[in-house]
Design a protein around this motif. Sequence first.
Motif, PDB file in Angstrom:
ATOM      1  N   ASP A   1       1.259   3.190   2.255  1.00  0.00           N
ATOM      2  CA  ASP A   1       1.828   3.374   3.595  1.00  0.00           C
ATOM      3  C   ASP A   1       2.663   2.192   4.032  1.00  0.00           C
ATOM      4  O   ASP A   1       2.935   2.039   5.220  1.00  0.00           O
ATOM      5  CB  ASP A   1       0.703   3.573   4.629  1.00  0.00           C
ATOM      6  CG  ASP A   1      -0.287   4.618   4.198  1.00  0.00           C
ATOM      7  OD1 ASP A   1       0.161   5.683   3.758  1.00  0.00           O
ATOM      8  OD2 ASP A   1      -1.503   4.362   4.292  1.00  0.00           O
TER       9      ASP A   1
ATOM     10  N   LYS B   1      -7.407   2.265   2.199  1.00  0.00           N
ATOM     11  CA  LYS B   1      -5.995   2.241   1.787  1.00  0.00           C
ATOM     12  C   LYS B   1      -5.797   2.940   0.446  1.00  0.00           C
ATOM     13  O   LYS B   1      -4.790   2.773  -0.219  1.00  0.00           O
ATOM     14  CB  LYS B   1      -5.497   0.790   1.698  1.00  0.00           C
ATOM     15  CG  LYS B   1      -5.511   0.055   3.024  1.00  0.00           C
ATOM     16  CD  LYS B   1      -4.408   0.548   3.926  1.00  0.00           C
ATOM     17  CE  LYS B   1      -4.394  -0.227   5.249  1.00  0.00           C
ATOM     18  NZ  LYS B   1      -3.583   0.496   6.234  1.00  0.00           N
TER      19      LYS B   1
ATOM     20  N   THR C   1       0.886  -1.163   0.000  1.00  0.00           N
ATOM     21  CA  THR C   1       0.000   0.000   0.000  1.00  0.00           C
ATOM     22  C   THR C   1       0.924   1.213   0.000  1.00  0.00           C
ATOM     23  O   THR C   1       2.133   1.069   0.163  1.00  0.00           O
ATOM     24  CB  THR C   1      -0.901   0.067   1.256  1.00  0.00           C
ATOM     25  OG1 THR C   1      -0.096   0.451   2.368  1.00  0.00           O
ATOM     26  CG2 THR C   1      -1.577  -1.259   1.539  1.00  0.00           C
TER      27      THR C   1
ATOM     28  N   VAL D   1       0.909  -4.581   3.823  1.00  0.00           N
ATOM     29  CA  VAL D   1      -0.114  -5.121   4.721  1.00  0.00           C
ATOM     30  C   VAL D   1      -0.390  -6.557   4.293  1.00  0.00           C
ATOM     31  O   VAL D   1      -0.100  -6.955   3.166  1.00  0.00           O
ATOM     32  CB  VAL D   1      -1.443  -4.310   4.690  1.00  0.00           C
ATOM     33  CG1 VAL D   1      -1.261  -2.923   5.267  1.00  0.00           C
ATOM     34  CG2 VAL D   1      -2.009  -4.240   3.294  1.00  0.00           C
TER      35      VAL D   1
ATOM     36  N   MET E   1      -9.400  -3.349   0.144  1.00  0.00           N
ATOM     37  CA  MET E   1      -8.816  -2.983   1.415  1.00  0.00           C
ATOM     38  C   MET E   1      -9.274  -1.564   1.728  1.00  0.00           C
ATOM     39  O   MET E   1      -8.788  -0.596   1.141  1.00  0.00           O
ATOM     40  CB  MET E   1      -7.290  -3.081   1.338  1.00  0.00           C
ATOM     41  CG  MET E   1      -6.931  -4.329   0.563  1.00  0.00           C
ATOM     42  SD  MET E   1      -5.345  -5.055   0.863  1.00  0.00           S
ATOM     43  CE  MET E   1      -5.122  -5.071   2.564  1.00  0.00           C
TER      44      MET E   1
ATOM     45  N   ASP F   1     -10.381   3.233  -1.422  1.00  0.00           N
ATOM     46  CA  ASP F   1      -9.923   1.891  -1.074  1.00  0.00           C
ATOM     47  C   ASP F   1      -8.805   1.450  -2.005  1.00  0.00           C
ATOM     48  O   ASP F   1      -8.622   2.004  -3.082  1.00  0.00           O
ATOM     49  CB  ASP F   1     -11.089   0.902  -1.199  1.00  0.00           C
ATOM     50  CG  ASP F   1     -12.277   1.321  -0.342  1.00  0.00           C
ATOM     51  OD1 ASP F   1     -12.048   1.920   0.718  1.00  0.00           O
ATOM     52  OD2 ASP F   1     -13.421   1.062  -0.761  1.00  0.00           O
ATOM     53  N   LEU F   2      -8.107   0.443  -1.544  1.00  0.00           N
ATOM     54  CA  LEU F   2      -7.134  -0.211  -2.421  1.00  0.00           C
ATOM     55  C   LEU F   2      -7.775  -1.508  -2.898  1.00  0.00           C
ATOM     56  O   LEU F   2      -8.257  -2.308  -2.092  1.00  0.00           O
ATOM     57  CB  LEU F   2      -5.840  -0.510  -1.650  1.00  0.00           C
ATOM     58  CG  LEU F   2      -4.828  -1.402  -2.364  1.00  0.00           C
ATOM     59  CD1 LEU F   2      -4.308  -0.750  -3.635  1.00  0.00           C
ATOM     60  CD2 LEU F   2      -3.651  -1.729  -1.441  1.00  0.00           C
TER      61      LEU F   2
END
Length: 380
Positions: free
Chosen positions: A290, A312, A288, A293, A309, A324-325
């Motif tokens: 960040d 994200k 991601t 995950v 996700m 979202d991801l």
Amino acid sequence: MAKSDYYEILGVSKSADEREIKKAYKRLAMKFHPDRNPGNAEAEEKFKEVKEAYEILTDEQKRAAYDQYGHAAFEQGGMGGGGFGGGFGGGGADFGDIFGDVFGDIFGGGRRQRAARGSDLRYTMELTLEEAVRGVTKEIRIPTLQECEKCDGSGAKAGSKPQTCSTCHGAGQVQMRQGFFAVQQPCPTCHGRGTVIKDPCNACHGHGRVEKSKTLSVKIPAGVDTGDRIRLSGEGEAGEQGAPSGDLYVQVSVKKHAIFEREESNLFCEVPVNFAMAALGGEIEVPTLDGRVKLKIPAETQTGKLFRMRGKGVKSVRGGAVGDLLCRVVVETPVKLNEKQKQLLQELGESLGGPAGDANSPRSKSFLDGVKKFFDDLTR
Ligand SMILES: [Zn+2]
Ligand SMILES: [Zn+2]
């Protein structure tokens, strides 16, 4: 209610000439103009009064009538039958013209041309996805025309000033008589500016601007995307001879990312998994913005399945929730197999092709059933 004296309204003497009246009118009209006093009824009333006084006192005939008879000269039925009636009726159009003239000067809508405002500039800024999502401050260098420092943009040599044009006396317009009509035209001497430069500045040759490149620090807010633009007011090219500068538009272009693709506030990525994991389930790491995950892959996951996700993705510069991801799982066919692996797969293949195989591969079964039906229908 008794009407106020027109001279008193404008604050001029009874012997004031047209220039004085115009000047007083401009000042008061600016002060009480409805655009400057929104919702102020008193100012509006004053404005009307001032306008009326101006209209009467700048009309020779009406002014004479007013001087002689006072307000009675313009009252309904008062002097109407007299020598003035016809003249006033026909004079309506003139009012507008005079009014327009003066107002043009005050509010910029008029005929006098101003020195040109500087051009807007556009700068395309390439950002990485991370920069666009998180926001970034970047220095940019742009070639531009800037106000000449030597003459402070006036275009006139140091120690001199642009002179009021002697042809049009600063009006920017000249009147040409064509028979009965007077036609306004841009002044040929000053090209409508109202001023002329006798002694041009030698740094800018009288343009008031010089070519330079400047460095700007541009703050890009978080969440921008390709196509967004940021306006930097007044950072465009300088105007001519001290006129306002244009604006600078920074156009955002986000570079293609190796992993993520952005669509509005959502991010997409493809995650390959081997088919043992797809069949048996397991856990993989996905990237991601960040960091990594963990993503649980359930057993019997088919290729192309999307896993969402939440939160994200990206928070758009326009606000709204964080997107979202979406991870698309792609089942990867193994390559470069060794003998042992090949043998295991062989066994698996035989097992899947055996009597229980249909249950292991429902999609293949329904496809083969469909194919069979297709040929059956053809030969029927
Ligand atoms: Zn002129
Ligand atoms: Zn200059």
